[in-house]
Motif scaffolding. Structure first.
Motif, short mmCIF file in Angstrom:
data_model
loop_
_atom_site.label_atom_id
_atom_site.label_comp_id
_atom_site.label_asym_id
_atom_site.label_seq_id
_atom_site.Cartn_x
_atom_site.Cartn_y
_atom_site.Cartn_z
N LEU A 43 24.36 -4.68 -2.74
CA LEU A 43 24.76 -5.41 -1.55
C LEU A 43 24.19 -4.81 -0.27
CD1 LEU A 43 28.49 -6.15 -2.46
CD2 LEU A 43 26.54 -7.70 -2.59
N THR A 249 26.20 -10.14 -5.65
CA THR A 249 26.68 -10.76 -4.42
C THR A 249 27.75 -11.82 -4.67
OG1 THR A 249 24.88 -12.38 -4.50
CG2 THR A 249 24.51 -10.35 -3.23
N ASP A 250 27.68 -12.51 -5.81
CA ASP A 250 28.57 -13.64 -6.07
C ASP A 250 29.52 -13.41 -7.25
OD1 ASP A 250 27.17 -14.79 -4.06
OD2 ASP A 250 26.13 -16.26 -5.27
#
Length: 289
Positions: A43, A249-250
Motif C-alpha cells: 500500500l 488494496t482491495d
C-alpha cells in the motif's frame, strides 16, 4: 488493517532513533509481522525499512541544517555509532552528505509521515475462491532472481527460455496435483517486497507428497493450508500484476483473511500464441485473520 498500519506508522515515529518491535505490535493487533509488512509495502509502495530510513533522515536533516551540534552528536542522536555510517544513510536518502547540506542548505528529499485512509474502491469484482489443500510438493527448476514489480522479469524469462522443450513436456507429465499445469512459483520472498530483492523462482509443477520425483529437480515442500485463488484474464503480464496489487488494496482489507508465509503460485489456464494475453490463476497462501 488500515488501523493496524496507522498504528505501525505511529510506532515508527515514537522510535525513530532506535529499533522497535514490529512483531510485538502485530501480535497485539491480532495479526502477524509477515502480513503487516507485506500489506505496508504493497500500500505504501515502499518497504517498511525504506520508510523508516527516509523518516529518520528527514528528521535528522533538520538537526544537520540547524548546525547547533557537531555531526557526530547528530549521528548518535539518530541511532548511528559513527559519522561515516550516518553519512552513508544520509547520502542514500538526500543525495548529498551532511557536511554539504549543512553548508549549502540542501538538497533535501523529505519523506512526509504516512497516513493510511480507507477510500471507496473495489468497484471491479474480484473472481476469487478459497481452497483447502493438503500438503504437496512443488518440483521443477529453481533459480534466485531479483524482484521486479512491473513488466516482464527478464531474469525469469531467461531462466525459462534456457529449458529445452522436452523438459517442459517432462515436467507437465510429472504434475499430478492442484494447482495443475506448468506453474510459476515465487518463494522465499522478503516480506517487505523491496524492488530488486532476491526471491526463489521455480518453473515446475505440483505433485503429491508421495509422488516419486527425479533427483535432478529442485523441490519446495508446501504444508497443508488454505489458499485464496484469484482468476485473472487480459493483457499479460499486466492483468496478473494488477490483480496481485489489488489483493493488497482491495481484497485483504475487506475480507477476514491474511497472508501466511509460503510460495505464491501462478498457473496459466489459456494464453495467446505470443503470450500477449492470458487467463491465469494466482494462488496465495492465507489463514483466518
Amino acid at each position: 488493517m488500515i488501523s493496524a498500519l496507522n498504528q505501525l506508522v505511529d510506532l515508527v515515529e515514537e522510535h525513530l532513533t532506535e529499533e522497535f518491535d514490529v512483531d510485538g505490535l502485530a501480535r497485539a493487533l491480532g495479526t502477524t509481522e509477515y502480513h503487516l509488512r507485506r500489506m505496508f509495502s504493497s500500500l505504501a509502495a515502499m518497504p517498511l525499512s525504506d520508510y523508516v530510513r527516509r523518516r529518520r533522515m528527514t528528521v535528522a536533516a533538520a538537526d544537520v541544517i540547524r548546525g547547533e551540534d557537531d555531526l557526530l552528536s547528530v549521528a548518535v542522536r539518530h541511532g548511528y555509532g559513527s559519522t561515516e555510517a550516518f553519512g552513508r544513510a544520509f547520502r542514500a536518502v538526500h543525495g548529498a552528505g551532511p557536511s554539504d547540506v549543512r553548508r549549502d542548505g540542501g538538497p533535501l528529499r523529505t519523506q512526509p509521515q504516512l497516513r493510511f485512509r480507507l477510500t471507496v474502491e473495489g468497484n471491479t469484482p474480484m473472481d476469487t475462491r478459497i481452497v483447502d489443500r493438503p500438503a504437496f510438493r512443488l518440483v521443477g527448476h529453481a533459480a534466485r532472481v531479483p524482484l521486479i514489480h512491473q513488466g516482464i522479469n527478464p531474469h525469469i524469462q531467461a531462466h525459462i527460455s534456457a529449458l529445452p522443450q522436452e523438459e517442459h513436456l517432462r515436467l507437465k507429465a510429472l504434475g499430478d496435483a492442484d494447482p495443475g499445469g506448468l506453474l510459476q512459483v515465487c518463494d522465499d520472498l522478503d516480506p517487505d517486497g523491496a524492488e530488486a530483492s532476491e526471491l526463489t523462482y521455480l518453473h515446475g509443477v505440483a505433485v503429491y507428497r508421495d509422488t516419486p520425483t527425479p533427483d535432478d529437480l529442485d523441490a519446495i515442500d508446501v504444508p497443508a493450508g488454505k489458499w485464496a485463488v484469484f482468476h485473472t484474464a487480459g493483457p499479460h503480464p499486466q492483468a496478473l500484476q494488477q490483480t496481485w496489487a489489488a489483493t493488497a488494496t482491495d481484497w485483504f482489507p475487506s475480507t477476514p483473511w491474511r497472508l501466511r508465509p509460503g510460495p505464491s503460485i501462478v498457473t496459466v489456464l489459456e494464453r495467446a500464441d505470443d503470450f500477449s494475453t492470458a487467463t491465469c490463476e494466482l494462488w496465495l497462501p492465507v489463514e483466518p485473520a
